[in-house]
Design an enzyme around this catalytic site. Structure first.
Site, PDB file in Angstrom:
ATOM      1  CG  HIS A  95      -2.087   1.143   1.181  1.00  0.00           C
ATOM      2  ND1 HIS A  95      -1.595   2.473   1.569  1.00  0.00           N
ATOM      3  CD2 HIS A  95      -3.278   1.055   0.719  1.00  0.00           C
ATOM      4  CE1 HIS A  95      -2.799   3.258   1.226  1.00  0.00           C
ATOM      5  NE2 HIS A  95      -3.870   2.332   1.072  1.00  0.00           N
ATOM      6  CD  GLU A 143      -5.376   3.025  -3.150  1.00  0.00           C
ATOM      7  OE1 GLU A 143      -6.623   2.920  -2.603  1.00  0.00           O
ATOM      8  OE2 GLU A 143      -4.391   2.931  -2.461  1.00  0.00           O
TER       9      GLU A 143
HETATM   10  O1  G3P Z   1      -6.527   1.947   0.729  1.00  0.00           O
HETATM   11  C1  G3P Z   1      -7.347   2.823   0.245  1.00  0.00           C
HETATM   12  C2  G3P Z   1      -6.684   4.279  -0.001  1.00  0.00           C
HETATM   13  O2  G3P Z   1      -5.508   4.278  -0.071  1.00  0.00           O
HETATM   14  C3  G3P Z   1      -7.530   5.185  -0.665  1.00  0.00           C
HETATM   15  O3  G3P Z   1      -7.899   6.227   0.552  1.00  0.00           O
HETATM   16  O4  G3P Z   1      -8.937   7.812   1.683  1.00  0.00           O
HETATM   17  O5  G3P Z   1      -8.517   8.069  -0.815  1.00  0.00           O
HETATM   18  O6  G3P Z   1     -10.457   6.523   0.014  1.00  0.00           O
HETATM   19  P1  G3P Z   1      -9.263   7.298   0.356  1.00  0.00           P
END
Ligand code: G3P
Length: 224
Positions: A95, A143
């Site tokens: 992550h 992400e």
């Molecule tokens: O693991 C999920 C994450 O990193 C995204 O976080 O708060 O942007 O939904 P968020």
């Protein structure tokens, strides 16, 4: 569940609402909604809570991290066997908030295969997603780190990252579902992400920090 897709994985991180009793209440809501709407919801939880949540919930529980270690002298490490035995379905790997070296990623993936934990390998961009696809994880989750925890979703700010990641993975290893996340807050974000080819969402703050998580989750589910 959650062998099916699309899926929404809620990462409880270390939010104050995301561990122990409060975290359990949130996961219980997810369990209820998963059944009511017949959708795949899963939670990535604190290592400390894996056993309790797995024993008492009918949604899949993921670890947020494991170490690529085996039995022996590895003080402080999270042993994949222990996570599996505690009832986890799988784990996040690499992550953005728990980044690993390429060697550590390979070791973690291998140990998870050894013990039967499903793997969600997290990546930051299209290039990293391509490299990740070659490692054959069970899922990839792209992400963009700068959007994590923010107000603007990856679907809005960087749709090309989702689209190009999916295209790249389809060329390298088409069997790997690509999830995406960062800033996802509502059904429009979810449906846009799916229309770009992703098979699910990894999200956190939009649900965990909300004062009305049930309402937010129902909205997100409408986007599936
Ligand atoms: O693991 C999920 C994450 O990193 C995204 O976080 O708060 O942007 O939904 P968020």
């Amino acid at each position: 569940m959650p062998e099916g897709f699309p899926i929404i994985i809620v990462n409880l991180k270390t939010y104050s609402q995301g561990y122990g009793y409060e975290g359990f209440k949130l996961c219980k809501i997810m369990e209820e909604l998963s059944k009511e709407f017949n959708v795949n919801l899963a939670a990535a939880v604190s290592t400390v809570d894996i056993q309790d949540y797995s024993d008492n919930l009918k949604i899949p529980v993921f670890a947020q991290h494991v170490d690529g270690v085996s039995f022996g002298s590895n003080t402080g490490s999270i042993l994949p066997e222990a996570v599996k035995q505690a009832g986890a379905f799988g784990t996040l790997i690499n992550h953005a908030e728990c980044q690993l070296s390429p060697e550590e990623i390979q070791a973690s993936l291998q140990r998870c295969r050894d013990v039967g934990l499903s793997t969600v390998l997290c990546t930051a961009d299209v290039e990293a997603t391509k490299r990740g696809a070659a490692l054959d994880p069970d899922m990839l989750a792209v992400e963009p780190p700068e959007l994590i925890g923010g107000e603007i979703s990856v679907s809005t700010a960087k749709p090309e990252v989702i689209r190009d990641s999916v295209l790249a993975v389809n060329q390298i290893n088409p069997g790997i579902p690509v999830l995406c996340g960062a800033g996802v807050k509502d059904q429009a974000d979810v449906s846009k992400a799916l229309s770009l080819g992703s098979q699910g969402i990894l999200l956190a703050s939009g649900v965990v920090k909300s004062s009305e998580p049930r309402k937010v989750l129902i909205d997100l589910i409408q986007g599936l």
